[in-house]
Scaffold this active site. Structure first.
Site, PDB file in Angstrom:
ATOM      1  N   ALA A  26      51.367  42.563  42.153  1.00 31.12           N
ATOM      2  CA  ALA A  26      50.658  42.304  43.401  1.00 31.12           C
ATOM      3  C   ALA A  26      50.361  40.817  43.469  1.00 31.12           C
ATOM      4  O   ALA A  26      49.548  40.304  42.708  1.00 31.12           O
ATOM      5  CB  ALA A  26      49.364  43.111  43.444  1.00 31.12           C
ATOM      6  N   CYS A 120      38.678  46.698  49.517  1.00 34.75           N
ATOM      7  CA  CYS A 120      40.092  46.309  49.619  1.00 34.75           C
ATOM      8  C   CYS A 120      40.856  46.770  48.381  1.00 34.75           C
ATOM      9  O   CYS A 120      41.952  47.326  48.483  1.00 34.75           O
ATOM     10  CB  CYS A 120      40.202  44.793  49.790  1.00 34.75           C
ATOM     11  SG  CYS A 120      41.896  44.199  49.959  1.00 34.75           S
ATOM     12  N   CYS A 217      38.290  36.838  52.237  1.00 31.51           N
ATOM     13  CA  CYS A 217      39.514  36.330  52.848  1.00 31.51           C
ATOM     14  C   CYS A 217      39.450  36.244  54.370  1.00 31.51           C
ATOM     15  O   CYS A 217      39.991  35.317  54.968  1.00 31.51           O
ATOM     16  CB  CYS A 217      40.719  37.152  52.399  1.00 31.51           C
ATOM     17  SG  CYS A 217      40.728  38.867  52.985  1.00 31.51           S
TER      18      CYS A 217
END
Length: 380
Positions: A26, A120, A217
């Site tokens: 990832a 998330c 983010c």
């Protein structure tokens, strides 16, 4: 392919050659995940890099250090090109909005202090992306998180990172046993972040000196209010700042501009003792203030518990562990009293200030680096 039991385990724990071991990495575009991908590629693993485009917002295309958008996707792609492994970008904007951003806004407006990075990991990276890795027939998925996965008598265990200053266990408490069996965290044992940057330089990666991302983010510059104002315009409605008896002390320009424990910027003068935000009531548009003593609590209601202990959580009346009630706080001694398999009352041995609904309560072994999971603090 069946495993050859006579072969020694490779560095990812499989009894086969690295070249026969597929690992999805990832990749956020930052130095940590980039080093993981480069390290595994150099060791000869069949590496596939995957980056999730989680949001755009237009401006993100020009914003560096904003995980999973714009320039960071470009940086991840460059690392893959440098190390010679395939790289894919998956559009998860709708999933991210539904699973993370909308709840963040609603939770904040409900008077909580949400931690969207945990959601998330739980709902996107370790759920949808992990399933994508399995679809790609990967043996495991690796990430750049600073946490350790160690073998225990009952299977893999979650442990704090070797570098306490970089430890990300607070944000990964909801990792399930099933997910843990599939995940790998190659950086968790490194003593410092400097070691990671040295590896990035060794591999010739363009991100070796890239600054760490400091913000959530999708919240540029830490400005929660501006993001929520766009998502929920009604949250900017003015209202009253009141004391605990309901006496109006001042006006505010939207509950989104306040957080539990806030002292500065309240616009209340002439009082002998300082006041702090002790409650946010979005429905009545009230910001409730009180003395600092009201921020201290010893009893914390917790739900949605993910338990990583060897025995079932509700198999005994109480657990004596250490807990973190905020990411920036050190673990403190506590007694966990299960109410069910997924709910509990946590009694802190010493009162803590600013314990807020929406934050996580993460469970730690008092005598080792092991993490026993955690849950979400709620209003009770």
């Amino acid at each position: 392919m069946p495993l050859d039991q006579d072969k020694p385990l490779n560095s990812l724990g499989f009894a086969k050659d690295p070249s026969e071991t597929r690992v999805v990495v990832a990749m956020s575009g930052g130095v940590d995940s980039s080093v993981v991908a480069a390290m595994l590629a150099e060791e000869g693993y069949d590496v596939v890099g995957v980056t999730l485009q989680l949001y755009d917002h237009g401006a993100a295309l020009a914003k560096q250090g904003a995980c999973c958008a714009g320039l960071d996707i470009h940086d991840a792609r460059r690392v893959a090109e440098t190390m010679g492994f395939p790289h894919y970008v998956l559009d998860y904007e709708n999933v991210f909005k539904d699973a993370v951003i909308d709840e963040f806004a609603d939770s904040y407006l409900g008077g909580a202090t949400p931690v969207p990075c945990i959601r998330c990991n739980e709902r996107v990276k370790f759920k949808d992306l992990l399933e994508t890795a399995k679809d790609l027939e990967a043996d495991c998925m690796a990430t750049g998180h600073y946490i350790q996965r160690l073998s225990g008598s009952e299977g893999p265990e979650l442990h704090s990172a070797a570098d306490a200053a970089r430890d990300q266990s607070y944000f990964l408490f909801s990792t399930t046993r099933e997910q843990l069996s599939y995940l790998r965290f190659p950086l968790g044992h490194l003593p410092t972040k400097d070691e990671t940057r040295a590896l990035a330089a060794k591999y010739g990666l363009s991100v070796a000196d890239k600054p760490d991302s400091q913000d959530i983010c999708f919240v540029p510059n830490g400005d929660y209010a501006s993001v929520i104002r766009k998502l929920r315009p009604e949250a900017a409605a003015p209202g009253d700042i009141v004391d605990t008896a309901g006496t109006v002390l001042a006006q505010h320009d939207g509950v989104i501009n306040y957080t539990i424990g806030q002292r500065r910027g309240l616009g209340i003068g002439g009082l002998s003792d300082p006041l702090y935000v002790v409650k946010l009531d979005a429905d009545s548009r009230q910001v409730v203030v009180g003395p600092k003593s009201m921020l201290a609590t010893r009893s914390v209601p917790v739900r949605e518990i993910n338990w990583l202990g060897d025995a079932p959580f509700d198999s005994q009346p109480e657990w004596h562990l250490a807990v973190k009630v905020r990411s920036t706080r050190p673990p403190t001694d506590a007694i966990l009293r299960p109410l069910s398999a997924t709910t509990a009352t946590v009694e802190l041995v010493a009162a803590e200030e600013g314990v807020s609904p929406g934050q996580a309560c993460v469970f730690y072994d008092r005598d080792s680096s092991r993490i026993f999971g955690g849950g979400w603090i709620h209003k009770g």
